[in-house]
Motif scaffolding. Structure first.
Motif, short mmCIF file in Angstrom:
data_model
loop_
_atom_site.label_atom_id
_atom_site.label_comp_id
_atom_site.label_asym_id
_atom_site.label_seq_id
_atom_site.Cartn_x
_atom_site.Cartn_y
_atom_site.Cartn_z
N GLY A 40 -40.72 -59.54 16.29
CA GLY A 40 -41.78 -58.84 15.59
C GLY A 40 -41.83 -59.19 14.11
O GLY A 40 -42.91 -59.39 13.54
N VAL A 41 -40.66 -59.26 13.47
CA VAL A 41 -40.61 -59.62 12.05
C VAL A 41 -41.15 -61.03 11.84
O VAL A 41 -41.93 -61.29 10.91
N GLY A 78 -37.17 -70.52 9.65
CA GLY A 78 -35.95 -69.77 9.35
C GLY A 78 -36.08 -68.29 9.68
O GLY A 78 -35.13 -67.66 10.16
N LEU A 79 -37.27 -67.73 9.43
CA LEU A 79 -37.48 -66.32 9.74
C LEU A 79 -37.40 -66.08 11.24
O LEU A 79 -36.78 -65.10 11.70
N ALA A 80 -38.02 -66.96 12.04
CA ALA A 80 -37.98 -66.80 13.50
C ALA A 80 -36.58 -67.02 14.05
O ALA A 80 -36.22 -66.45 15.08
N GLU A 122 -41.84 -60.60 27.74
CA GLU A 122 -41.84 -62.05 27.86
C GLU A 122 -42.47 -62.74 26.67
O GLU A 122 -42.24 -63.92 26.45
N TRP A 123 -43.32 -62.05 25.93
CA TRP A 123 -43.93 -62.70 24.77
C TRP A 123 -42.87 -63.09 23.75
O TRP A 123 -43.11 -63.96 22.91
N ARG A 124 -41.68 -62.49 23.84
CA ARG A 124 -40.61 -62.86 22.93
C ARG A 124 -39.69 -63.91 23.53
O ARG A 124 -38.89 -64.50 22.84
N GLY A 125 -39.77 -64.10 24.86
CA GLY A 125 -38.76 -64.91 25.53
C GLY A 125 -39.28 -66.18 26.13
O GLY A 125 -39.85 -67.04 25.44
N ARG A 126 -39.11 -66.30 27.44
CA ARG A 126 -39.31 -67.58 28.09
C ARG A 126 -40.76 -68.04 28.10
O ARG A 126 -41.03 -69.23 28.21
N GLN A 127 -41.74 -67.11 27.99
CA GLN A 127 -43.14 -67.52 27.96
C GLN A 127 -43.64 -67.79 26.55
O GLN A 127 -44.76 -68.27 26.37
#
Length: 660
Positions: free
Chosen positions: A28-29, A20-22, A309-314
């Motif tokens: 980052g949170v 739920g948090l993600a 990218e660490w937040r997105g498609r990778q």
């Protein structure tokens, strides 16, 4: 001591909370939440007195589970953003033709303001001054100038009312001619720049023409200094005028006949080519200054594989690699029957497990190479077992880690490049062959091992082929969706083009009926030396043009949430937009997110926004503000992109293209 059932319930509660948090917070949170969960897991194992090996295993398993949960929540967050973007994109599709017509009206309004209105203003000022002074020579000169300028106005109106007419362009020769024919004798001109790109020269011409027209309109009789200079790779354009001469009242005739949008249009034009414009009081007079680049700025906003990218498609691929490593190493560490006889076994297995897991991080970028790297580890495990360096059978390890090969096989079908498809067809066979060999060499196989290899390979080939075929089916479905979206865009574009053409024809008929008729009457009266009629027709023509400009700038539907719609959005906010890079079609998620980012910047930050198009996405930048920063961060995060802010306060939002 905690009850046994609680050991199963607590991880489920923590996993649900992390998911739920993600899904609802930024990357980052959510990553911070995973770090807290891992620390709590390891701390619990320490409090319970577990050995260091088990604590390490628990921590690794918590990292793997947390990484996957984080990636799944992130995927849900991005998927929801994409669905909402697609819904908004399609909901606004019916308004696109009307908005395209409005964009065309704004273009024609700017052209009218910069051409015919400027010509008629000069005629009004020159005729009024000559009539007031009652000097026959001045009357003759004013009539001659009115005839020449009136013919130019007729030509410009005819060009504007012709179908499929692009916006006009000027160069320094046009600028020199403008200065030479200007009716005010108290004009000084200095040009040290020898050449400039056509687009830059055209904007410089517009700046000088608008500033001179305003000087005639609001300060006739004053000194005017025009400068066009080159300095440090920039073109500096300045028009400075002193207060008007009270003895000259021609400007009073033209005062109030302007459209009131000239400087806003110039700001948009200068921003569009990467420059800036300032206008305001200077001493007791008025100054307009523009700074324009002489070399194009064609730098991509970010590299195709940016740090965001660490937040997105990778993110999902890296999370899978972490999970694979955690399951293989962590499970071995927490299992009670881990062999302790060989002290070097862990030092051998951990690097091999890591080498087998890490190719998952390349699942989308290079799936075939990743699969080859993962398969190469299996013969090494087999050789280590046959040499007696490890007690874990290669077949057991293969079965435990088979999901890694299956994930890579799916990626070969779903994300592999078409040029490598024929090699991708061999991928299930390679997995089956390697897996069959690892299983056939196990301690439980007796008899004819080559025959067992063939049978076991066929057994592994079933799930391998099915997974690869599933990836192919997903890729085909994605291709069909793209084709359907491209067809939808094409139909919408043709409909918008038809509406624009119809609107242009309607406006052309209106201009021929009003402004063009007055321009022709000016020429006829000037040729007959009837300066009173020239002045009357010029004033009537300016009034008609102002009515046309007011009608052209009437707002219609809301701008569609697209990259192209940002131009109209900026116009409505009295701002400017600059498009950098090669314009290309983008997915609805990128189009809508870029529009929303530009809207926040224009509403809260400042009057200018830059949209840089890239093959892998788009970047939107502009002046930042505390009121928009948090929302821009959330928008970029939901799109799988990133947000950054420079020392000068400029904010940038990167929105990547993401394969579903």
């Amino acid at each position: 001591m905690l009850p046994g059932w609680l050991w199963w319930v607590l991880p489920l509660i923590v996993t649900a909370a992390l998911y739920g948090l993600a899904m609802r917070r930024t990357a980052g949170v959510a990553a911070g939440g995973v770090a807290v969960a891992v620390a709590l897991s390891a701390g619990t194992a320490i409090v319970l007195g577990e050995p260091a090996r088990s604590v390490t295993g628990v921590a690794l398993l918590a990292v793997g589970l947390g990484a996957v949960t984080w990636a799944l929540g992130r995927a849900r967050r991005r998927g929801r953003a994409r669905r909402l973007a697609l819904a908004a994109y399609r909901a606004a599709a019916p308004d696109v033709p009307g908005v395209a017509a409005e964009v065309e009206r704004h273009r024609l309004a700017a052209e009218l303001h910069d051409t015919a209105a400027h010509r008629l203003t000069g005629i009004v000022v020159g005729s009024a001054s000559a009539l007031r002074l009652a000097d026959q020579a001045l009357v003759e000169e004013a009539a001659r100038h009115a005839a020449e300028t009136g013919r130019l106005a007729v030509e410009e109106l005819e060009r504007l009312t012709a179908a499929d007419t692009p916006a006009g362009r000027g160069d320094f020769a046009d600028l020199d001619a403008l200065i030479a024919t200007w009716p005010d004798p108290r004009l000084s001109y200095r040009r040290t720049a020898g050449s400039a790109p056509l687009e830059i020269a055209a904007v410089a011409y517009r700046v000088v023409r608008e500033a001179l027209t305003n000087a005639l309109r609001y300060g006739p009789g004053g000194d005017v200094r025009v400068g066009v200079e080159r300095e440090h790779g920039r073109l500096l354009v300045s028009v400075v005028n002193t207060p008007g001469d009270p003895a000259v009242n021609g400007g009073d005739v033209a005062r109030g006949l302007g459209g009131g949008h000239g400087l806003a249009g110039l700001r948009a034009a200068t921003a569009a080519c990467g420059g800036s414009l300032s206008a305001g009081l200077e001493g007791q007079g008025w100054a307009v200054r523009a700074e324009l680049p002489l070399a194009p700025e064609d730098r991509p906003p970010y590299s195709p594989y940016s740090p965001y990218e660490w937040r997105g498609r990778q993110a999902a691929d890296v999370a899978l690699a972490i999970l694979a490593l955690a399951l293989s190493v962590g499970t071995s560490l927490v299992t009670a029957d881990v062999p302790e006889a060989l002290p070097g076994e862990a030092a051998l297995l951990v690097p091999l497990f890591a080498a087998h897991a890490l190719p998952l991080a390349l699942r989308r970028r290079a799936p075939l190479a990743g699969l080859a790297a993962a398969l190469a580890v299996c013969p090494l495990l087999l050789a280590a077992g046959l040499a007696g360096w490890t007690t874990q059978p290669a077949g057991d390890v293969f079965l435990w880690c088979l999901w890694v090969e299956l994930a890579l096989l799916y990626a070969v079908g779903a994300y592999g490049r078409p040029a490598l498809r024929r090699w991708g067809a061999m991928a299930p066979t390679a997995v089956a062959a390697v897996g069959g060999l690892a299983l056939a060499c196990g301690p439980g196989i007796t008899g004819n091992r080559p025959a067992a290899w063939a049978v076991l390979a066929m057994g592994v080939a079933v799930p391998a082929t099915a997974t690869w075929a599933l990836g192919l089916a997903v890729a085909a479905r994605r291709g069909r969706r793209r084709t359907a979206m491209a067809r939808e865009r094409d139909l919408l574009g043709r409909e918008a083009a038809a509406v624009v053409l119809a609107e242009r024809s309607r406006l052309a008929a209106e201009l021929r009926r009003t402004a063009q008729r007055h321009a022709r009457a000016i020429v006829a009266a000037a040729d007959a030396r009837r300066l009173d009629d020239v002045l009357a027709e010029a004033r009537a023509g300016l009034a008609a043009l102002r009515e046309s400009l007011d009608e052209l700038r009437l707002q219609g539907d809301d701008p569609p949430p697209t990259i192209a719609g940002i131009a109209l959005l900026a116009a409505r906010h009295q701002g400017a937009v600059r498009y950098a890079g090669t314009r290309r079609a983008a997915s609805p998620s990128v189009e809508v997110a870029a529009f929303r980012a530009a809207e926040l910047i224009l509403r809260h930050g400042g009057p200018e926004v830059t949209v840089a198009c890239h093959a892998d996405g788009a970047a939107v930048s502009g002046p930042g503000s505390p009121g928009a920063e948090r929302r821009l961060r959330a928008l970029a995060d939901a799109a799988g992109g990133g947000f950054s802010q420079a020392e000068d306060g400029t904010v940038k939002v990167w929105i990547p293209e993401v394969l579903a």
